[in-house]
Design a protein around this motif. Structure first.
Motif, PDB file in Angstrom:
ATOM      1  N   GLU A 209       0.845  -1.193   0.000  1.00  0.00           N
ATOM      2  CA  GLU A 209       0.000   0.000   0.000  1.00  0.00           C
ATOM      3  C   GLU A 209       0.888   1.254   0.000  1.00  0.00           C
ATOM      4  OE1 GLU A 209      -3.568   0.622   0.230  1.00  0.00           O
ATOM      5  OE2 GLU A 209      -3.444  -1.342  -0.708  1.00  0.00           O
ATOM      6  N   GLY A 210       0.503   2.229  -0.801  1.00  0.00           N
ATOM      7  CA  GLY A 210       1.298   3.437  -0.943  1.00  0.00           C
ATOM      8  C   GLY A 210       2.186   3.395  -2.164  1.00  0.00           C
TER       9      GLY A 210
ATOM     10  N   THR B 270       0.567   6.252  -3.727  1.00  0.00           N
ATOM     11  CA  THR B 270      -0.062   7.031  -2.655  1.00  0.00           C
ATOM     12  C   THR B 270      -0.903   8.194  -3.162  1.00  0.00           C
ATOM     13  OG1 THR B 270       0.405   8.187  -0.582  1.00  0.00           O
ATOM     14  CG2 THR B 270       1.948   8.541  -2.385  1.00  0.00           C
ATOM     15  N   TYR B 271      -0.548   8.741  -4.344  1.00  0.00           N
ATOM     16  CA  TYR B 271      -1.311   9.896  -4.828  1.00  0.00           C
ATOM     17  C   TYR B 271      -2.528   9.509  -5.668  1.00  0.00           C
ATOM     18  CZ  TYR B 271       1.952   9.189  -8.764  1.00  0.00           C
ATOM     19  OH  TYR B 271       2.712   8.641  -9.772  1.00  0.00           O
TER      20      TYR B 271
ATOM     21  N   LYS C 135      -6.037   8.881  -5.508  1.00  0.00           N
ATOM     22  CA  LYS C 135      -7.045   9.177  -4.494  1.00  0.00           C
ATOM     23  C   LYS C 135      -8.456   8.766  -4.908  1.00  0.00           C
ATOM     24  CE  LYS C 135      -3.907  11.394  -2.008  1.00  0.00           C
ATOM     25  NZ  LYS C 135      -3.365  10.821  -0.768  1.00  0.00           N
TER      26      LYS C 135
ATOM     27  N   SER D 209       4.817   7.995   4.558  1.00  0.00           N
ATOM     28  CA  SER D 209       4.382   8.372   3.208  1.00  0.00           C
ATOM     29  C   SER D 209       2.892   8.669   3.135  1.00  0.00           C
ATOM     30  CB  SER D 209       4.726   7.246   2.220  1.00  0.00           C
ATOM     31  OG  SER D 209       4.067   6.045   2.582  1.00  0.00           O
ATOM     32  N   ASP D 210       2.151   8.434   4.221  1.00  0.00           N
ATOM     33  CA  ASP D 210       0.727   8.745   4.205  1.00  0.00           C
ATOM     34  C   ASP D 210       0.282   9.090   5.628  1.00  0.00           C
ATOM     35  OD1 ASP D 210       0.307   5.249   3.806  1.00  0.00           O
ATOM     36  OD2 ASP D 210      -0.003   6.330   5.681  1.00  0.00           O
TER      37      ASP D 210
ATOM     38  N   HIS E  24      -1.701   7.708   7.684  1.00  0.00           N
ATOM     39  CA  HIS E  24      -1.756   6.584   8.616  1.00  0.00           C
ATOM     40  C   HIS E  24      -0.394   6.347   9.269  1.00  0.00           C
ATOM     41  CE1 HIS E  24      -5.698   5.876   7.090  1.00  0.00           C
ATOM     42  NE2 HIS E  24      -5.285   5.488   5.899  1.00  0.00           N
TER      43      HIS E  24
ATOM     44  N   GLU F 173      -0.084  17.868   6.753  1.00  0.00           N
ATOM     45  CA  GLU F 173       0.152  18.068   5.319  1.00  0.00           C
ATOM     46  C   GLU F 173       1.582  18.535   5.054  1.00  0.00           C
ATOM     47  OE1 GLU F 173      -2.793  20.485   3.494  1.00  0.00           O
ATOM     48  OE2 GLU F 173      -1.775  20.570   1.556  1.00  0.00           O
TER      49      GLU F 173
ATOM     50  N   LEU G 226       4.190  15.598   5.763  1.00  0.00           N
ATOM     51  CA  LEU G 226       4.194  14.599   4.697  1.00  0.00           C
ATOM     52  C   LEU G 226       4.832  15.147   3.431  1.00  0.00           C
ATOM     53  CD1 LEU G 226       0.678  13.000   5.229  1.00  0.00           C
ATOM     54  CD2 LEU G 226       2.894  11.915   5.635  1.00  0.00           C
TER      55      LEU G 226
END
Length: 735
Positions: free
Chosen positions: A529-530, A535-536, A538, A688-689, A691, A709, A712
């Motif tokens: 995941e990521g 990751t981008y 959405k 990276s996120d 979470h 924000e 990250l």
């Protein structure tokens, strides 16, 4: 054991069929239906590995050999010079030489150059050599400084605007509607776009997108030019139709005019280039626009084993959206093979080393290195695999790096072979075979019958020359009477089409660049995941495109397929990653998730996020050695003080500088933003996120909302406001 029942190394060298009916020999019923459907609109829905190129080239060749199509009246368009060159080679060997097979840009440029004096007058502007340099200059004109990543991304945005026919003043609204990840403020991108266009006008240059735009403009404004083009080309074939952009579709409509002699072939499940403006809408809507179209589905998979095909079908079986509704259920035509393997590793270097060991075992078992590929989501993942393969003594090649025919040793070899063919300067050339002549020429430049030991530049050079020797051997096997001059002509044609011979090394490539290729063994790595999905991604549409990208990777494998992921980036790092959601319900011991690609609220689901972190109770364990932590400072770091640190020092200093600015803005000591220990933990974990950031001690819900924000962004290497405000002083130490 390997499954090398696929086509030979150079499949474009078979004997030429002696009749139109012979062209149809060997086609399955669906491929034959494509080949004989020569009237009206035709739509071929072709799954991965089903022989779509074979079907459409035999269609063209059958029409030509039967006298129904004139070679010069057919234009076949595709998306890469290599694919166009391969198509021309196949058509030539089927007795249909003279058919034009080109990319959209190549066909448009040829027409534009020919008609420019009549339609516009004067000299045609030259093509810009380095678009990205012009974008950098445009940014400077606007007093906007772009780092390397932003420069690449803004260039991509300008290209997207042009192929979707979006003008600068409409960019912000169009980007928002398309859900694009904008690299800068949309107003800034629009300003750079405007300056870029002005800069091109000032320099008298055009870019590749302009070639299509100008050709469309000429065909729209000059009916006489449009009539001349339509008189020349009366039949059209479009490969990879799921990848056309609105601009390419507009050009195709103008080429076609009021006629309907068009055949398109594609697979909506392989739409992976929407970020460039590609859309499957034209493929999926073809029957709406052409109600009388002949539609043929190709689902017999000749590439992959039933085990690989089963996984591919299962992957798409969980997909949602319009493309998923039109997915093709593949049916393998091959004998059974091994089950796909799944492997979990503690960190990325371990994953790379494990993959290299498995590749070494395959090679020792008889699989050629050139029939093995390692595929990853982003190019930055390649470095650790390059090192692992080198350590294992496995030769490799990077796809997407320097092109084969642009390598210095290949250019030099071409010059030497050309000179030898012209001057007959090779000793005893009149008695030597062409392969022997090639060996004699290249032997003076580093080729030998046995490869050099190890890897590195010497081995890379030898691999390039050895590929040329093998090409000569295969070329002369099917053309025994060929001369060295014939081989040189073949090399020139391949160089023009970027149709490189096979280099004997494991291929390292991104999933995007692997499209259209296949190997006996494929290793899909970094499936966490990521990263997969990235990751981008959405929106639901973006997530589904990531699923299709993985599907493309799976369907590259003929026989062996390995899927793997790592729980952390570096040795000793926190094992906070989890396998890609796309593997849920497919890998052993996993359960399927709910719709839209999002995790289902099922038993055993992992609860994440700030609220979950706040509710978490119980002991905290060192993420390196596993010992129970008791000291507050160690709990913040999530490791023992004396355990190895995976600190990104540059990131740590950036975080400290950013913290100074935030503290000054709120008029509080720096530790009120984040303590030193928390910053150290962030710089070690590199979340990276949200979470991954939320579970770090000292990052609560309030600070996530306020600073998440920015943090990250810093971890991702992007600039943020207030960064670099200076060094901390003694008052900013942890309390």
């Amino acid at each position: 054991m390997t499954a090398t029942t696929h086509s030979p190394l150079f499949p474009e060298f078979p004997a030429v069929p002696d009749s139109a009916d012979a062209v149809l020999a060997g086609l399955d019923p669906e491929q034959r239906a494509v080949a004989t459907a020569l009237r009206g609109p035709v739509c071929v829905l072709a799954g991965a590995g089903t022989g779509k190129t074979r079907a459409i080239t035999h269609r063209i060749a059958y029409g030509v050999r039967a006298g129904i199509l004139q070679p010069g009246s057919v234009l076949a368009v595709t998306f890469t010079a290599r694919a166009a060159g391969e198509m021309r080679g196949r058509l030539r060997q089927l007795g249909a030489g003279g058919v034009q097979a080109r990319t959209f840009h190549s066909a448009a440029l040829r027409q534009l150059q020919y008609f420019w004096p009549r339609a516009i007058g004067g000299d045609m502007p030259r093509l810009a050599e380095r678009k990205i340099q012009l974008v950098a200059e445009a940014g400077a004109r606007c007093k906007i400084r772009l780092d390397r990543g932003e420069l690449r991304d803004v260039t991509g945005e300008i290209e997207w605007c042009k192929v979707t026919q979006t003008v600068p003043e409409d960019y912000a609204a169009a980007a928002a509607k398309a859900g694009r990840e904008v690299p800068r403020d949309p107003a800034e991108v629009a300003r750079i776009y405007t300056a870029y266009e002005q800069l091109k006008r000032d320099r008298g240059v055009i870019d590749f997108e302009d070639v299509l735009l100008l050709t469309v403009g000429v065909l729209q404004d000059r009916p006489d030019v449009a009539d001349a083009v339509r008189e020349q080309y009366q039949h059209f074939v479009v490969d990879e139709y799921q990848d056309v952009s609105p601009l390419q579709q507009r050009l195709l409509d103008l080429w076609l005019g009021p006629r309907d002699s068009i055949c398109v072939v594609g697979d909506a499940s392989q739409t992976i280039y929407s970020f460039t403006g590609a859309t499957p809408d034209y493929l999926l809507g073809f029957r709406t626009r052409h109600p009388d179209a002949t539609v043929v589905k190709l689902v017999r998979d000749y590439r992959s084993t039933p085990q690989v095909v089963h996984l591919a079908n299962g992957l798409l079986g969980q997909a949602r959206g319009q493309a998923a509704q039109h997915r093709l259920e593949l049916i393998s035509q091959r004998e059974a093979g091994p089950e796909p393997s799944y492997a979990e590793y503690p960190d990325e270097p371990a994953e790379a080393e494990g993959t290299a060991r498995r590749i070494r075992a395959l090679i020792d078992g008889g699989v050629r290195p050139s029939e093995i590929a390692v595929l990853y989501r982003i190019n930055a993942q390649s470095e650790v695999y390059e090192q692992a393969l080198a350590d294992a003594g496995v030769p490799y090649q990077l796809r997407g790096a320097e092109r084969f025919f642009e390598r210095p040793e290949v250019r030099e070899a071409g010059l030497l072979l050309r000179g030898a063919a012209r001057a007959a300067s090779v000793p005893d050339a009149e008695d030597a075979s062409v392969p022997d002549q090639v060996r004699a020429v290249l032997g003076s430049r580093g080729w030998s019958a046995e490869p050099p030991a190890g890897s590195g530049a010497v081995r890379d050079r030898w691999e390039s020359l050895a590929a040329l020797v093998r090409l000569a051997e295969d070329f002369c096997r099917v053309r025994p009477a060929a001369t060295l001059g014939d081989l040189v002509a073949e090399l020139d044609e391949r160089a023009g089409a970027q149709h490189a011979p096979t280099v004997e090394g494991v291929t390292l490539a991104s999933l995007h660049s692997a499209k259209g290729l296949e190997w006996d063994a494929v290793f899909l790595v970094g499936l966490s995941e990521g990263t997969m999905p990235i990751t981008y991604a959405k929106t639901d549409e973006q997530i589904e495109e990531e699923r299709r990208l993985l599907y493309v990777g799976v369907t590259r494998a003929r026989f062996h397929l390995g899927l793997s992921w790592a729980l952390s980036r570096s040795p000793g790092g926190r094992a906070g990653r989890r396998p890609s959601r796309f593997l849920d319900g497919l890998r052993p011991g996993s359960a399927a998730r709910g719709g839209g690609g999002r995790p289902a609220a099922a038993t055993g689901a992992v609860e994440r996020g700030p609220a979950a972190a706040k509710r978490r109770r119980g002991p905290v364990f060192c993420r390196v050695c596993g010992r129970t932590l008791s000291e507050a400072g160690e709990i913040k770091l999530m490791r023992c003080e004396d355990c190895p640190s995976d600190l990104d020092e540059a990131l740590y200093e950036r975080l400290r500088g950013w913290r100074v600015a935030q503290a000054k803005a709120i008029g509080q000591p720096a530790y009120c933003v984040f303590t030193d220990k928390t910053l150290l933990a962030i710089a070690e974990v590199r979340p990276s996120d949200p979470h991954e950031l939320a579970v770090i001690a000292g990052v609560g819900a309030r600070k996530m909302d306020k600073y998440g924000e920015d943090v990250l962004a810093l971890c991702a290497g992007r600039e943020v406001a207030g960064e670099g405000a200076g060094e901390v002083d003694s008052e900013e130490t942890e309390k």
